[in-house]
Scaffold this active site. Structure first.
Site: not given
Ligand SMILES: Cc1cc2nc3c(=O)[nH]c(=O)nc-3n(C[C@H](O)[C@H](O)[C@H](O)COP(=O)(O)OP(=O)(O)OC[C@H]3O[C@@H](n4cnc5c(N)ncnc54)[C@H](O)[C@@H]3O)c2cc1C
Length: 384
Positions: A130-131, A135, A159-160, A368
């Site tokens: 979601e926006p 994680s 990001w879907i 992932e």
């Molecule tokens: C090209 C691309 C394709 C994607 N495709 C899909 C898709 O098809 N479907 C889908 O649902 N999603 C998709 N995603 C989303 C992707 O799964 C998320 O970007 C990823 O799970 C991280 O979530 P976030 O970007 O919100 O980072 P956040 O959750 O905001 O985290 C940011 C950073 O904070 C740190 N962090 C956060 N939590 C913790 C913790 N508990 N412990 C330690 N460090 C932490 C990490 O360094 C992390 O990288 C895609 C992303 C990209 C870039």
């Protein structure tokens, strides 16, 4: 140089590996630079992949697919990603999430939605992130409320992959509000993309993986029949966790393919380039860099194939999948970084394969499940 050799690949996956290699050489590698430049969705390559029988074929034979095993999909991933990550993701995403329906859905739902994906008439996507939350899988806010014999979905997803292009997506939404059981609050739904209240637009242009497209979804009073629930209400988080174990081994393969590309580029460059009156590969410091790259690559690949065995056998799957994803994707980053240095100034030229790989390796350390989350999983799930 043969980096993706057959040795760790089991017999059952070798034929498809060879098919994937030939397909990648004919359809992916020659188109990689152009799609990276334009950022267009690679419709033609996707269609060619379908014709070649290499797209969405992990779906079982009873639903029209070939029932590719985890090892077979991994072998394909290595070959495709070596040729180009963006196009490879589009090819591998055509059935993303549909595997959960196959594993947990009821027969009618599978006949209606799974079969057309396996027969390449439809493509799909998985909408979890979601926006404001990525994680924390138990922190998503999109809701699905029951209303008579329907569920009404409201919220946003970000990001879907294929969110715009797909025929249907698997949506992860909140169906409960039990603070003492955060992980039991979520469910998964099949949502056709032509449902009223489903809106999707492409997210802004990316600097990497340019031939794959992601979307921002808005679900506003988006109604689906109750039978579009996959499995049972409240089991969404657990189904997703199981699915991600498979996915993370495959994402490890993404890293391995890209690491192979980086090593190949670096090797060729230093053997062609001269400095101080000799070939650059004659400097011991350069040789050591290449030696380190190769060693890390082989270590990562061995771990990745070992993890595939563990996940296929459901033997400490979460632990092994997280290690494979972590090691292989970080090795791809290390190899790309070193390969850039070995290219000197030419590393930053737009038309260089290494410049593309260098940008692409930034993505699988995030998707992932970010690698920091993989470290949490490895520590917490280590067999004691
Ligand atoms: C090209 C691309 C394709 C994607 N495709 C899909 C898709 O098809 N479907 C889908 O649902 N999603 C998709 N995603 C989303 C992707 O799964 C998320 O970007 C990823 O799970 C991280 O979530 P976030 O970007 O919100 O980072 P956040 O959750 O905001 O985290 C940011 C950073 O904070 C740190 N962090 C956060 N939590 C913790 C913790 N508990 N412990 C330690 N460090 C932490 C990490 O360094 C992390 O990288 C895609 C992303 C990209 C870039």
């Amino acid at each position: 140089m043969e980096l993706l050799d057959e040795r760790p690949v089991p017999e059952e996956a070798r034929e498809v590996k060879q098919q994937a290699r030939e397909f990648a050489a004919e359809h992916i590698a020659p188109n990689a630079a152009e799609y990276f430049e334009t950022g267009e969705y690679p419709h033609e390559v996707l269609e060619a992949g379908m014709d070649a029988g290499l797209v969405a074929q992990d779906i079982g034979e009873e639903y029209g697919g070939k029932g590719f095993s985890l090892h077979q999909v991994l072998a394909i991933a290595e070959e495709f990603y070596r040729a180009d990550a963006g196009i490879a993701l589009t090819l591998q995403l055509a059935s993303f999430g549909a595997e959960i329906l196959e594993e947990h859905g009821d027969e009618e739902l599978k006949e209606e939605f799974l079969r057309p994906v396996a027969t390449n008439e439809q493509i799909t996507g998985l909408a979890v992130s979601e926006p404001d939350t990525g994680s924390d899988l138990a922190g998503m806010t999109t809701t699905a409320e029951r209303d008579g014999d329907e569920y009404v979905l409201n919220g946003e997803k970000y990001w879907i992959g294929n969110g715009v292009e797909a025929d249907w997506v698997t949506v992860y939404a909140k169906t409960g509000d039990d603070e003492n059981n955060r992980y039991g609050n979520y469910s998964l739904f099949v949502v056709p993309t032509d449902t009223d209240g489903y809106e999707a637009e492409h997210i802004p242009e990316k600097m990497a993986f340019r031939a794959s497209k992601q979307a921002h979804l808005t679900l506003e009073d988006c109604r689906v029949p109750e039978d579009h629930l996959i499995g049972v209400e409240g089991a969404g988080f657990y189904m997703l966790a199981e699915f991600f174990n498979h996915g993370r081994v495959i994402v490890g393969g993404h890293g391995i393919g890209m690491a192979a590309a980086a090593i190949e580029e670096a090797w060729d460059f230093v053997h062609d380039r001269e400095a101080f009156g000799r070939s650059v590969d004659e400097f011991q410091a350069v040789q050591h860099k290449l030696a380190d790259m190769r060693t890390e690559f082989e270590a990562a690949r061995a771990l990745n194939w070992r993890a595939a065995d563990h996940v296929a056998d459901s033997d400490d799957a979460g632990f092994w999948a997280a290690m494979a994803k972590l090691k292989s994707t970080e090795t791809a980053n290390d190899c790309a970084q070193k390969a850039m240095q070995l290219h000197g100034g030419r590393s930053v030229l737009h038309d260089r394969r290494i410049a593309r790989v260098y940008r692409d390796v930034r993505v699988p350390v995030i998707y992932e499940g970010a690698n920091d989350i993989q470290r949490n999983l490895i520590y917490n799930q280590a067999p004691k």
